[in-house]
Enzyme design. Structure first.
Site, PDB file in Angstrom:
ATOM      1  N   ASP A 105      10.492  -1.315   1.243  1.00 15.50           N
ATOM      2  CA  ASP A 105      10.763  -0.301   0.188  1.00 15.50           C
ATOM      3  C   ASP A 105      10.824   1.159   0.877  1.00 15.50           C
ATOM      4  O   ASP A 105      10.481   1.312   1.655  1.00 15.50           O
ATOM      5  CB  ASP A 105       9.871  -0.547  -0.884  1.00 15.50           C
ATOM      6  CG  ASP A 105       9.680   0.719  -1.955  1.00 15.50           C
ATOM      7  OD1 ASP A 105      10.994   1.238  -2.381  1.00 15.50           O
ATOM      8  OD2 ASP A 105       8.721   0.972  -2.496  1.00 15.50           O
ATOM      9  N   ASP A 145       8.606  -4.239  -5.851  1.00 13.61           N
ATOM     10  CA  ASP A 145       8.473  -5.359  -4.823  1.00 13.61           C
ATOM     11  C   ASP A 145       8.353  -6.507  -4.850  1.00 13.61           C
ATOM     12  O   ASP A 145       7.959  -6.927  -3.824  1.00 13.61           O
ATOM     13  CB  ASP A 145       7.877  -4.449  -3.798  1.00 13.61           C
ATOM     14  CG  ASP A 145       8.484  -2.946  -3.579  1.00 13.61           C
ATOM     15  OD1 ASP A 145       9.579  -2.298  -4.337  1.00 13.61           O
ATOM     16  OD2 ASP A 145       7.697  -2.100  -3.572  1.00 13.61           O
TER      17      ASP A 145
END
Length: 1132
Positions: free
Chosen positions: A347, A782
């Site tokens: 991320d 995530d």
């Protein structure tokens, strides 16, 4: 620029997806597909009236209905409503339960009742455990058994017990975490008043009151807020890892109603014997199966329950002192995979960056100003003591700019900072004589703070006014309209009435949209564009600032259109955007700002180290394309010598490959796959979520499929002319092509992607590349990606714990990833490979002696060793040395592991344990077993002892072979040990001592008297081992077994050294003490030494103190250049 600003068209005739739009959620089911506007039932509001995914409205005592499925209904503050029969659904046979989920979370796997059966079920799903259970059953049958049943039961129970305890400890930790979260308190409206309620007790329809800085207990709908216009700011760090605030606004009708009735801040929740020869042969077969069961050692599985994870938890170099956050391994079974990672999916926000913005530069009326004095030595700092609101840490050197502001002569400078202090949606709070800004984005907070430092201080705001301090003078402006930012507009504006009655529009936004709306008479366009190009090359985030004066008549006419669009029942957003366009034109440019999104410490260095280890890093983020690209350059994932391909370029290349495949004649043999970039060079992909769906054929045509479903029709098949796949096989080929293309690139950035898309990208690489993947993130968005990858890493700290709770490893900073992989991961992989190779070798050497003995025992299934030796061989006699090697061994230390990333390559290539290594261990074991059996066998033929007794009996032979075996295998692990400690020496010598100690005990007369049937080798050890020639036999056997190994290892390290051997050789050279040059003084007396020792300092202090010679050496003046220069060394 035009491509970037193009809006997404319908699926038919579309030029391509909008790069700025996050695609629909891939988690949507068919029941959640929205109908078109034309198909909406009468009496229901349009879809545009719904806020996000909230599909309900609040009405007092009236059921709330979802637009698509009228079976989903909710009534506010009425728990009994959702328990009615129409809201029940079958879940097993005729049993029903409420279709609405509860609010309690559950991440644990077991409870008191299910732990034993479920844990045993999971363990016996492993083939190895079932194998040993079958062997145990065979050993219980008297006609078959050749070994006592306890030789298998004891190790099996030990394995199951250790694993069960480990699973229990892990699950108890999950129980504690769930209990902590489920028992958090909040206020719920019950029986006419707000009462404290646990989170797990909240039900659908409850009205919840939240106070400032409270955690949000569930998915809720804002009804009202005490702030103006029912505004509130929400931090979504637990969801997406972003610490910036997002603003939410309650419906006007609910806000007004609740403010009138009870002045509440409320939230809404939804969510024997005559036997023939053949029969005897059958029994003998199964007897040999039992004899040879140690070919696959059960103690292997005991030892594999290791403690590698503790070393990660204890690593102080992965401890983040600022947040008091140590690294934590949340699993005990994946450590060796850390040394085989090929792809990392990361991320961006909160993972690579700190999510902290810093105001770096600006351009005002064509003049570039640096706001931080980096690189300007000798400049004096500006004194900001006169500004009581200025930040104490703020440092600035441009005295000319300050003088312009203080003299109030330069109107452009004043308008620049006035715009920054007025055009925003920031909320302010007074804390102990200090102003604290709460911004919807960190960019906005950085801009308002910059204006504050220069004397334009945002003080307060109401529903209709904004108050600022301009160089000490407090001024209030009337806010006439606020034209908010969205991803299509890429700008925001505010219309204000000044105290003198003048009406002015201030606007800030992306240069691609601002320049299209500038007046032809606007100044500074070219010089500002040059400054923007410079800022972009420095990977700074830029905004353009402009303004426009509006006459009273023009504003009144525009205001009527604005009010009409704001109350439109259909297409309200589109109508408002159209009205905004009418006023946001003919703007005058003031300047531009440049903001830096600070990276976490060590991110570029970490990415560079991992790239040298041939680990590919993909960034998957929901941020805009420009932001993601800038961060790619900042962290050196992208470089200037890279050729960047965007979504349309990728789609074109893939379509060409697909068309050429379709045009190939049937039956033609397939060619070798061609590379997508045959010209070579460095390439990178930057692709948005919309293009990702187009490329992978994941785009859903919602309305079309909904209409066809209602009409009972199926979608028509696609033709080769369509952009859609002909069949599922073609879709898979397209996806494989995309993965092949991406893997040819040095960097891949996917932006504006949903959590489901992140998981799909990870899954595609796992599917088509068969690679071991790692995902790292910090937020709830995530979690899908972290769970899909082979290994998940969560960034812990201020961004929430959702990612950490779903991860296998957690730490506080991205830079610790290089130590996790290049040190702990590589060590774990090398240890596990060495562990497995040695375990198979020692058990082949042990078990195959039975096979050679069967040729001389009439194939009677008689074992070559004593029963108790078989039982204890893998548990006590040979397990401890290899276990310590599996835990402590190091080929090189941690500093060299980080200095030479190429040491990581053998793990990716799987060169340390594969079929080749397995067969080498097999042949090594066969060779050792032949030596261990036939040399003692030859020594026992026609021999006589010194006392006239013939020790050529079976039991003495068993003792000699067993003793030879134990000494051989323990010395073999010594040859394979790279890192020696006191514990390793103790383990090798201690294992042999334990063997001889236990053997003399169980061969004693005392234990035979107590257990005559279990201990039958009475006095064998003392009788056999007092014969000197039997000791010579043992020594000869051990020597012949180990001599070839020593020779082969010497040749390999001399002629064919590995990368690790080369690094160790260089480190050894670096650790050699420097040779001191003899000193000579002209005119001094020369006298020879009367003793033969060197005058230089020796190693006496090292020997007496016991310090390791392998300590880090001091710097050498005459060190070889290859050791001194890091770039040359890193090329290994």
């Amino acid at each position: 620029c035009s491509r970037m600003s193009r809006r997404r068209a319908d699926s038919h005739g579309s030029l391509g997806p909008d790069d700025e739009v996050v695609p629909y959620s891939d988690d949507e089911t068919d029941d959640e597909l929205e109908p078109s506007i034309d198909e909406q039932p009468e009496g229901l509001p349009s879809v545009s009236q719904l806020s996000g995914k909230v599909n309900c409205f609040l009405c007092e005592s009236i059921p709330l209905c979802c637009l698509l499925d009228l079976n989903w209904q909710v009534k506010a503050n009425d728990r009994s409503f959702c328990k009615q029969p129409q809201f029940q659904k079958k879940f097993f046979l005729c049993f029903k339960r409420c279709k609405y989920a509860g609010n309690a979370i559950r991440t644990y796997k077991y409870n008191v009742i299910t732990f034993l059966p479920l844990n045993l079920y999971e363990q016996f799903k492993r083939a190895a455990n079932l194998y040993f259970l079958a062997l145990l059953i065979l050993q219980i049958i008297p006609e078959i058994t050749t070994l006592p049943w306890y030789t298998t039961l004891v190790p099996l129970v030990l394995v199951l017990g250790i694993t069960a305890i480990k699973d229990l400890v892990d699950d108890l930790a999950r129980h504690r975490m769930d209990k902590e979260i489920n028992n958090r308190k909040c206020e719920v409206l019950l029986n006419g008043r707000f009462q404290e309620c646990r989170w797990m007790q909240i039900q659908v329809g409850d009205v919840v009151r939240l106070k400032k800085n409270d955690f949000i207990p569930a998915d809720i709908l804002l009804l009202s807020s005490s702030n103006p216009n029912s505004l509130c700011y929400v931090e979504t760090a637990e969801l997406d890892g972003e610490t910036n605030l997002k603003f939410k606004m309650g419906l006007k009708v609910t806000h007004e109603r609740l403010q009138e009735e009870s002045q509440l801040r409320a939230w809404y929740l939804y969510d024997g014997l005559n036997q023939t020869a053949s029969y005897r042969g059958f029994l003998s077969f199964w007897g040999y199966i039992i004899v040879l069961n140690t070919m696959v050692p059960i103690s292997l599985y005991v030892s594999l329950v290791d403690a590698h994870f503790k070393f990660i938890n204890w690593d102080l170099q992965m401890y983040y002192s600022e947040k008091d956050t140590p690294a934590k391994a949340r699993t005990t079974t994946l450590n060796e995979q850390l040394g085989q990672i090929e792809y990392i999916f990361s991320d961006k926000t909160g993972t690579l960056t700190q999510n902290i913005m810093a105001f770096k530069k600006c351009s005002i009326a064509g003049r570039v100003v640096r706001c931080l004095a980096q690189g300007h030595n000798g400049s004096k700092w500006v004194d900001f003591s006169s500004n009581i609101f200025a930040e104490k840490k703020f440092q600035f050197y441009d005295h000319h700019l300050i003088s312009c502001i203080q003299s109030k002569k330069d109107k452009d400078v004043l308008e620049f900072f006035k715009l920054l202090s007025l055009c925003h949606t920031v909320m302010v709070e007074q804390r102990e004589d200090d102003l604290v800004y709460q911004a919807a984005s960190p960019d906005e907070g950085a801009l308002v703070t910059a204006a504050r430092n220069f004397g334009f201080v945002f003080l307060s705001r109401t529903q209709d006014t904004i108050t600022i301090s301009e160089m000490g003078t407090e001024t209030t402006y009337e806010m006439l309209a606020l034209l908010d930012f969205n991803s299509d507009r890429k700008r925001m504006s505010i219309i204000l009435r000044f105290p003198d009655g003048k009406i002015r529009l201030y606007c800030k936004g992306a240069d691609t949209v601002i320049y299209e709306r500038l007046s032809p008479n606007s100044k500074y366009k070219d010089v500002t564009q040059e400054a923007l190009d410079v800022f972009a090359n420095e990977t700074l985030r830029t905004l353009c600032l402009c303004y426009k004066d509006i006459s009273r008549a023009d504003f009144d006419a525009w205001s009527r259109k604005y009010k009409e669009a704001s109350i439109a029942m259909r297409n309200r957003e589109e109508a408002l955007d159209e009205v905004y366009e009418q006023i946001e034109k003919d703007l005058l440019l003031i300047g531009a700002t440049a903001i830096e999104d600070k990276l976490q410490d060590g991110v570029p260095e970490t990415i560079a180290k991992l790239a040298k280890a041939d680990i590919k890093i993909w960034v998957l983020t929901g941020d805009k394309k420009e932001t993601a690209e800038n961060i790619g350059f900042s962290c050196q994932l992208l470089t200037d010598d890279m050729q960047i391909y965007y979504g349309e370029d990728v789609n074109e290349k893939l379509s060409m490959r697909q068309n050429s495949r379709r045009n190939e004649p049937l039956g033609k043999p397939k060619k070798i796959k061609e590379r997508f970039f045959p010209e070579g060079g460095k390439n990178a992909l930057i692709i948005t979520g919309g293009w990702l769906n187009e490329i992978l054929y994941e785009k859903k045509k919602k309305r079309r499929r909904l209409r066809l479903r209602r009409l009972g029709k199926k979608p028509s098949p696609t033709s080769p002319q369509d952009s859609q796949p002909m069949n599922d096989h073609e879709k898979e080929l397209r996806q494989q092509d995309f993965v092949d293309m991406a893997c040819e690139c040095g960097a891949v950035i996917c932006c504006r992607v949903t959590p489901k898309q992140k998981a799909n990208v990870v899954n595609l690489v796992k599917k088509y590349k068969k690679a071991i993947t790692l995902s790292i993130g910090d937020g709830a968005n995530d979690v899908n990606m972290i769970k899909t990858a082979d290994i998940g890493v969560g960034i812990s700290g201020q961004e929430g714990m959702q990612a950490v709770m779903s991860s296998d490893y957690a730490f506080a900073q991205f830079r610790y990833l290089q130590r996790l992989l290049l040190v702990h991961g590589r060590w774990s992989y090398i240890r596990m490979c060495k562990f497995l190779r040695y375990f198979f070798y020692k058990n082949f050497s042990f078990t195959l002696v039975h096979f050679w003995y069967s040729f001389f025992s009439g194939y009677s299934s008689q074992v070559a060793y004593e029963d108790w030796f078989i039982t204890l061989y893998n548990v006590c006699y040979s397990s401890l040395p290899v276990l310590l090697v599996g835990l402590l061994d190091q080929d090189v230390n941690d500093k060299l592991s980080l200095m030479f990333p190429k040491l990581y390559l053998p793990g990716q290539q799987g060169t340390l344990f594969n079929y080749k290594n397995f067969f080498i261990s097999l042949f090594h074991g066969i060779f050792t077993s032949l030596i261990i059996f036939f040399i003692p066998y030859g020594a026992f033929l026609q021999t006589m002892g010194q006392d006239g007794e013939a020790p050529s009996d079976y039991q003495s032979f068993a003792v000699v072979t067993a003793s030879s075996l134990i000494i051989t295998v323990n010395l073999q692990i010594s040859l394979d040990t790279s890192y020696w400690t006191f514990v390793n020496c103790f383990a090798v010598l201690g294992s042999m001592a334990i063997y001889f100690g236990i053997m003399f005990d169980i061969h004693s007369a005392g234990i035979h008297v107590i257990f005559p049937s279990a201990f039958k080798f009475t006095g064998v050890a003392s009788n056999a081992l007092r014969q000197p020639y039997l000791w010579l036999t043992i020594i000869l056997t051990v020597g012949i077994s180990l001599l070839p190994v020593i020779c082969i290892q010497f040749l390999c390290k001399t002629i064919w050294p590995s990368v690790g051997d080369e690094v160790r050789q260089r480190s050894t050279l670096a650790e050699e003490p420097p040779k001191e040059k003899p000193t000579f003084q002209r005119g001094a007396r020369s006298r020879r030494s009367a003793y033969a020792f060197s005058h230089s300092r020796g190693y006496a202090d090292l020997i007496s103190t016991g310090r390791s010679i392998r300590q880090k050496p001091r710097a050498r003046r005459d060190a070889p250049e290859s050791i001194k220069e890091a770039p040359q060394a890193e090329n290994i």
